[in-house]
Design a protein around this motif. Structure first.
Motif, PDB file in Angstrom:
ATOM      1  N   GLN A 110      -6.459  56.333  66.234  1.00  0.00           N
ATOM      2  CA  GLN A 110      -5.399  55.482  66.757  1.00  0.00           C
ATOM      3  C   GLN A 110      -5.872  54.623  67.940  1.00  0.00           C
ATOM      4  OE1 GLN A 110      -1.719  57.737  67.514  1.00  0.00           O
ATOM      5  NE2 GLN A 110      -2.489  59.342  66.154  1.00  0.00           N
ATOM      6  N   TYR A 111      -7.147  54.812  68.336  1.00  0.00           N
ATOM      7  CA  TYR A 111      -7.640  54.106  69.520  1.00  0.00           C
ATOM      8  C   TYR A 111      -9.026  53.495  69.359  1.00  0.00           C
ATOM      9  CZ  TYR A 111      -3.630  56.274  71.684  1.00  0.00           C
ATOM     10  OH  TYR A 111      -2.340  56.645  71.954  1.00  0.00           O
ATOM     11  N   LEU A 112      -9.833  54.003  68.442  1.00  0.00           N
ATOM     12  CA  LEU A 112     -11.180  53.481  68.281  1.00  0.00           C
ATOM     13  C   LEU A 112     -11.210  52.343  67.275  1.00  0.00           C
ATOM     14  CD1 LEU A 112     -13.423  56.686  68.353  1.00  0.00           C
ATOM     15  CD2 LEU A 112     -12.597  55.261  70.252  1.00  0.00           C
ATOM     16  N   GLY A 224      -5.546  47.284  69.478  1.00  0.00           N
ATOM     17  CA  GLY A 224      -5.229  46.753  68.154  1.00  0.00           C
ATOM     18  C   GLY A 224      -5.742  47.618  67.024  1.00  0.00           C
ATOM     19  N   VAL A 225      -6.875  48.265  67.194  1.00  0.00           N
ATOM     20  CA  VAL A 225      -7.548  49.164  66.232  1.00  0.00           C
ATOM     21  C   VAL A 225      -8.048  48.410  65.010  1.00  0.00           C
ATOM     22  CG1 VAL A 225      -7.376  51.285  64.860  1.00  0.00           C
ATOM     23  CG2 VAL A 225      -6.211  51.129  67.072  1.00  0.00           C
ATOM     24  N   ARG A 226      -7.160  47.865  64.222  1.00  0.00           N
ATOM     25  CA  ARG A 226      -7.530  47.078  63.043  1.00  0.00           C
ATOM     26  C   ARG A 226      -6.295  46.314  62.571  1.00  0.00           C
ATOM     27  NH1 ARG A 226      -7.642  52.355  61.974  1.00  0.00           N
ATOM     28  NH2 ARG A 226      -5.979  53.210  60.656  1.00  0.00           N
ATOM     29  N   ILE A 227      -6.511  45.271  61.828  1.00  0.00           N
ATOM     30  CA  ILE A 227      -5.393  44.483  61.312  1.00  0.00           C
ATOM     31  C   ILE A 227      -4.573  45.338  60.355  1.00  0.00           C
ATOM     32  CG2 ILE A 227      -4.765  42.498  59.879  1.00  0.00           C
ATOM     33  CD1 ILE A 227      -7.131  41.019  61.082  1.00  0.00           C
ATOM     34  N   GLY A 228      -3.281  45.348  60.527  1.00  0.00           N
ATOM     35  CA  GLY A 228      -2.380  46.155  59.716  1.00  0.00           C
ATOM     36  C   GLY A 228      -2.064  47.504  60.326  1.00  0.00           C
TER      37      GLY A 228
END
Length: 470
Positions: A110-112, A224-228
């Motif tokens: 949830q953070y990397l 943001g972590v990743r898009i979506g």
């Protein structure tokens, strides 16, 4: 609006006021795809103690009591599982048994991020306060291990100095704020300049959070972590106060990593959208911009053709409630906000791509602006943007440098980049500053021309330091 491009150069005029002093407070998603052309953001056991052991414990307790120290108070805020905030006492207390912590491997996704995020570091705390340090908040770097010498003194200075040295946090630029440590929920624990806090309460905070986050720029940004990627955030915690807001939550979804843009679901009610429009209507005027040095003398209409106004929240319970909710959302006190700016775009009206921050290098001849931003130490960090109506056609918010795209040659081009469609009640946050506290050149954005209908919107500019516009 400030602009890094060669063609246009203006920053949206903010509500007037003077700068304040720095406060000491302060689910899995879809895989990322490479941007190509326009991206539509809408698709997306126990044993008895022996006599020897009892004697040893008693001796430790006696020594701990004798070592008590009291210092002047300094404010910090703690995280609880229910999301409430309260002041963390700074009075020193005797050291109790250090609790074991279960680690945080279950929280890392949830953070990397896949890529290194300069200015953001993740700390996983496990048994005996062994720290796993993920520098740059990325899977790309193996974690460093650090052990804290809990016998050397108070817990907070030990933790602070361990992070400072292990993560090389002493190399920040003079204009940057002190780095700060947060719980995984974005609640501030302390910063580089915090001297002392209560050991037992700090243990409680860390044991509850398990995962901690260092923000090099001194203020919180949602990773943001990743898009979506989606996460649910608690909106009952009000930074900078002991007040707890009405229990409610919002869902954040990452629309972009570069620049960092997140959509917010569950923030505004329809009646709040109506109220803002009703309040703003009588005082709307054609918008002005703060021109960069190179654009002095040009009319604001060269860049912006919308109407706008600023609303004071005082004596308006609806706006006051939204101000507090905004503070809970971005994890910064209300004192960091400008007044609400309300915007109305009619047919063909637009705002060319621009920055919301003020770059001191482009305002060298504007002494007022330089004083306002303290020559670059103070600036707009986040824009919380609210869409008050659904537009039939056009009126999108465009981010032309989405995915680290190059600087556009045409600042009115709405055919490339990330497009966010105006829909009643939708809210987005986009950040003008990075995790490290630097100005984000990828935060260039614009308002595309309205082709059919009327676009009503409003926004809150949130600064990295307190302001005095409320």
């Amino acid at each position: 609006m400030a602009r890094n491009g060669k063609k246009n150069g203006a920053t949206a005029k903010g509500s007037k006021g003077k700068g304040g002093k720095l406060s000491t407070n302060g689910t899995n998603g879809a895989a990322k795809a490479k941007p190509e052309g326009v991206v539509d953001a809408t698709k997306t056991t126990s044993k008895s103690l022996s006599t020897t052991t009892l004697f040893a414990c008693g001796l430790v307790a006696l020594l701990s009591f004798g070592a008590g120290v009291f210092t002047p108070p300094l404010l910090s805020y703690v995280n609880h599982q229910d999301g409430s905030g309260r002041k963390l006492s700074t009075a020193s207390t005797s050291r109790s048994t250090v609790p074991e912590i279960d680690g945080c491997d279950d929280l890392l996704d949830q953070y990397l991020h896949d890529e290194v995020q300069t200015g953001m570091d993740v700390i996983c705390v496990s048994k005996n306060w062994t720290l796993s340090l993920y520098q740059g908040a990325s899977w790309a770097r193996p974690p460093m291990q650090a052990s804290m010498d809990l016998a050397q003194g108070e817990l907070w200075p030990t933790l602070r100095d361990t992070l400072h040295n292990s993560l090389n946090l002493g190399s920040r630029r003079p204009i940057n704020q002190a780095w700060a440590l947060f719980t995984r929920g974005g609640e501030r624990i302390g910063d580089e300049e915090t001297e002392l806090m209560d050991d037992n309460e700090l243990r409680e905070v860390v044991s509850s959070s398990r995962l901690l986050v260092v923000m090099g720029g001194g203020q919180w940004l949602w990773p943001g972590v990743r898009i979506g990627f989606k996460r649910t955030v608690d909106l009952s915690y009000l930074p900078g106060t002991n007040k707890t807001l009405e229990k409610r939550s919002a869902i954040l979804e990452t629309l972009s990593l570069y620049p960092l843009v997140v959509a917010v679901e569950g923030f505004l009610a329809p009646e709040e959208c109506d109220h803002i429009q009703d309040r703003a209507g009588p005082s709307l005027r054609y918008s002005e911009v703060t021109l960069q040095d190179k654009d002095k003398g040009r009319p604001s209409s060269d860049f912006r053709t919308s109407q706008s106004t600023f609303l004071k929240s005082r004596k308006d319970p609806t706006l006051t409630g939204i101000d507090e909710r905004t503070a809970a959302l971005v994890r910064m006190p209300v004192s960091h906000q400008e007044q609400v700016q309300v915007l109305r775009y009619g047919y063909t009206e637009k705002y060319s791509a621009h920055m919301d921050y003020f770059n001191p290098s482009t305002y060298k001849n504007d002494k007022h602006t330089l004083r306002l931003i303290e020559n670059g130490k103070k600036n707009r960090q986040a824009t919380v943007f609210w869409y008050l109506t659904t537009v039939e056609s056009g009126g999108h918010t465009v981010f032309p440098r989405f995915g680290k795209a190059p600087q556009p040659s045409d600042f009115n081009d709405c055919t490339k980049g990330l497009l966010v469609k105006p829909e009643r009640g939708k809210v987005i946050i986009f950040y003008s500053m990075t995790f490290a506290g630097a100005l984000d050149v990828f935060s260039l954005h614009g308002a595309c021309p309205v082709k059919e209908g009327v676009k009503w919107a409003a926004n809150k500019w949130v600064w990295n330091k307190p302001m005095k516009w409320q």
